[in-house]
Design an enzyme around this catalytic site. Sequence first.
Site: not given
Lengths: 791, 291, 168
Positions: A228, A375-376, A745
């Site tokens: 990423q 996902r945050c 998110e």
Amino acid sequence: MTDVQVRTTTTLEVGGMGHSVKRKEDPRFIRGKGEYIDDLNLPGQLWMDIVRSPYAHAKILGIDASEALKIPGVLAVVTGADLEKAGLHWMPTLAGDKQMVLPTHTVMYQAQEVAAVVATDRYIAADGVAAVLVDYEPLPVIVDPKKALEPGAQVLRPDRGPEKANNHIWHWESGDRAAADAALAKADVRVAEDIYIPRIHVASIETCGCIADWDAVNGHLTLHMTSQAPHAIRTVLALVSGLPEHKIRVKTHDIGGGFGGKVPVYPGYVLAVVASLTTGKPVKWIEDRSENLQADSFARDYHIHAELGATKEGRITSLKVKTIADHGYTDAAADPSKFPAGLFNVITGSYDFPDAFVEVDGVYTNKPPGGVAYRCSFRVTEAVHAIERMVDILAHEIGKDPAQLRMENFIQPEQFPYKTPTGWEYDSGNYPVALRKAMDMIGYEDLRREQAEKRARGELMGIGISSFTEIVGAGPSHTFDILGIKMFDSCEIRVHPTGKVMARIGVQTQGQGHETTFAQIIAEELGFPVADIAIEYGDTDTAPYGLGTYASRSTPVAGAATAIAARKIRDKARLLAAHLLEANPDDLEWGSGAFSVKGSPDKKKTIQEIAFAAYTNHPQGMEAGLEAVDYYDPPNLTFPFGSYICVVDIDRGTGQVKVRRFVAVDDCGNIINPMIVDGQIHGGLTMGFAPALYEEIAYDELGNNLNGTFMDYLLPTAVETPAWETGKTITPSPHHPIGAKGVGESATVGAPPAIANAVVDALWHLGVRNIDIPMTPQKVWRILNEKGVAL
Amino acid sequence: MIPPRFDYARPASLDEALQLLASREGEAKVLAGGFSLLPLMKYRLAQPGLLVDIGRVAGLDAIEEVDGELRIGARATHGAIAGHPLVAARYPLIREAAGGIGDPQIRNWGTIGGSCAHADPASDWPAVIQALRGSFVCRSLGRERVVAARGFFLDVFTTGIEPTEVLTQVRVPRPGPRSGGAYVKLERRTGDFATVGVAAQVQLGADGRIAEVGLGLTAVADAPFAAGDAEDALRGALPTAEKFREAGLAAARQARPTEDRHGPVDYKLTMVRVMTERALRLATERAQANG
Amino acid sequence: MSTIHVSVTVNGERREADVEPRLLLVHLLRDTFGLTGTHIGCDSSNCGACTVHVDGMSAKSCTMLAVQVDGREVRTIEGMADGAALHPLQQAFWDQHGLQCGFCTPGMIMQAAWLLEQNAAPSEGEIREGIAGNLCRCTGYVNIVKAIQQAADTLRAVDAPAEPATAG
């Protein structure tokens, strides 16, 4: 979606902001023509597979590779001793700690890498792994971070030296301890709770992998990988390996989901590089699912103690939070360096109160590295879960409706920008409107009546609310860096003579749809149709430097860079148009993809005509070409928010929780693509639902991972996943160039407490104050049984 | 996840398969659908020396009624069974169980014979076939025997089948009027192996009492079993909630669950009782409607 | 190493290979035949990313041996489009935003294709049950369900062109 009107200024054909443009990346995916890492094979490629420890803590007495090396096709077995000779057995983590590439003496968690087998084929490499014999001497295991902190606990990381002869990594605090204590002491009502948020794993459907390709002739390394953050990886590789950074190329391909799990540098990547350097051939490494679930970095594992003070009417006055963060055997979190507990101090949430104090202690245990995202944005889920649970507990404690209590404590729209007691400045928000909208969508008052009727009949139904505030878009360079690299992001736009556009960005899509949404930003700013704009990313040789995609930072940071770069192009286009129209630049106005002379709309040049002129007819004294770069340093973070309401029914026989309805009202500021925003919210909600009810990585006392396959790590299927109902409000970010805030998110952050609050709401009258997630049938049944209501 | 090496044979006839099993006795395994065996091999928890693929042996997948019993070829898939009109018309318990095994792809390829012979302690078919007082046909070279399902499942992954035998057929007696069946399964999530699965087949008498009943349980002992004490408690009784509870408690006394990720022992024992009650209630309702 | 010759019809084309008995079908398709649209997401036949059709039945190709499909017909995502013309399911996944990272998508489309062959007009519940063996981490399934509904409408319209269109 139940909807606000999303503003558009372009035609659908141009496809600027606000249009639900169909995704440009999809044609390859729906045909099976995506190129994920395992789809790529290079000539002469070898395979690597990894020997892993069955023990969570053990001395390595010996590694016998002789049988493995007898297998035809097994070329090499790399051990920690081999790496030690080159000083490559340890590597730095993004959090400034260090991590073993391979152990030389001691393994620190189950499934840790112990040796790497290089072979001519995937199957032979696996046979080689099975044939490597490792002699272990098991050591005592610490899985509980509280025990790790006890005096006399064995020191897990003696490599830190005698002055750090304990398992405490760091202490971090925020806010005013004395003020929070004083306010709590004066509070009419105090509610306190222990809340544990367990380890969970992002479990993207594609696991991690790479192909390392060392070109000995040119001294050049290409690392094809699932990352990423390819630029950061390149810099880390240069620092670790000593290879010059311009001779390293990191290249991502299509990525099958990231969610934070593809940010860290895993030993497997480094081992593949070592194997390629050693053999002179490309070496591929692809994790299998068990390796992924057992050894990749994990999220959460926060032991939170929170205390909330309020007046007897329910006006919150103060919050105090003490947390133990289990980081496993090394701190490999990907938090900004000044924020070892991430942005956890956003824990005052959507509420207006003066005093708060938060402290967190990081601790080592015999587990794989924890503390990456799921996902945050950096630890925001933990913060939101704690405050939303505490607010609900307060409401129930004083007998006030949880919606009403929230309404009475919200930061009001006119208070923005709002300075929180822990130091954040919220840029914008309108919390009451979002909550009211969610209540109207779900029929809140009717549901409360239904609940009362059902309770009278002994049925267990609950309604839960979460009114969260997110903090995304890291971040301003005065505060935010990772390993010293500031957290700007970038875009480079080139307009070709025929009016076609190539833009490269420093962030990396893993399904978010950047090829579409970033083209829409450019379409909005310059009027080129989305179809004429190509977006590239993920190749460090060509894309401008950027910190990558995680923590919902793509749109807030790189999206801003894209808008600003486009505006730079528009500024030059104005000069070109003035030249072409023989007018004063100040007399031109921009609209519908063209500059025209004010008052003479027929006298105009389209952006395509201007692009052609930039290469064929530019004025003397002006550089040819039409391109621009922007490295955007955000002045502040952005603060998406929303209100979610969830209805659950509980089976008194089995303890099963069924989410009957779930309404999500989100505000992410201005919307680039409503279809994609809704898709992000659907996915985010599902990744909030999952840890609320199903997912957990648990360990037994020996440190064995009990959820190391998809048979026990339970991702929700389509059957139990609710049919999400979504709505929007739009409160643009005042400081972001296009008023956007990030949305990937929000739903993962906001959903778990809504579900937890609903379950507790169903049981509060029985004396239940808290249930830690995941609220599994066995856990809920235990409570029903204790309270005497199990069937 | 890569399986270890093995030899492979794909016989055209059952006799050829049986000869192969006899010649490599102890190290040969029968491969049917593969959805039970191959995952174990990929994790290298099973390492057979020879796989005998019976996927092309003719005549092993028929579903038919003969002599008042349903005969299901061992290679019939869960999906084919669930979708078969004969099963839909007369064997609702079988249909309900078959339609809930694993997921659609697993039902497309997983077979009843493979599942029964594999004998995962949490698999569905063994409970169902025992509740229905069915039997298995086992063939070896020159010998065929019919073995009652009750008593066939001995331990974890262990049945009464001999290493040289192939399970060729499952037989279930045809239920009469005033009978009904139900399979209820408690799963942590769709497609999960059962926490508890209960198969109930109820035969009501003309007086509305329970004339005969079969109860099969899975996932709560080393092998799926028939809850005989619960059946005894129900036989001759009126189908009341109290009686079902008594049967559920009797079934729980017979269960020997172990603690695992599905839950601790006391939870599982309670779930045996709860799910037994639910299965009996549902089966009885269906029997009453099947007057 | 002993190998076995297999002959498989893949997307209508006959393909041959000499394989180890242990070679998994998914590796035959991906590594031997180069059809990389079929993906691997788990080891335990839970995720469904590897779903293909074998003799018309959807199957998890990570839990099937290459030798088991000798002489059979296999259909993969690469066989769904007719040249430039997308299969109605492919079109619907695109139209309805039924994919994000795209990794589960080929398996999801193949499973949906099998489902619609069994049931031309599935309810939302039947669709959700029908894809219960396919995990998606990105979409929350909402738009996948919509996509399958759209494709079902399209396919029914193709099959019964005389009927008036009912799609809304």
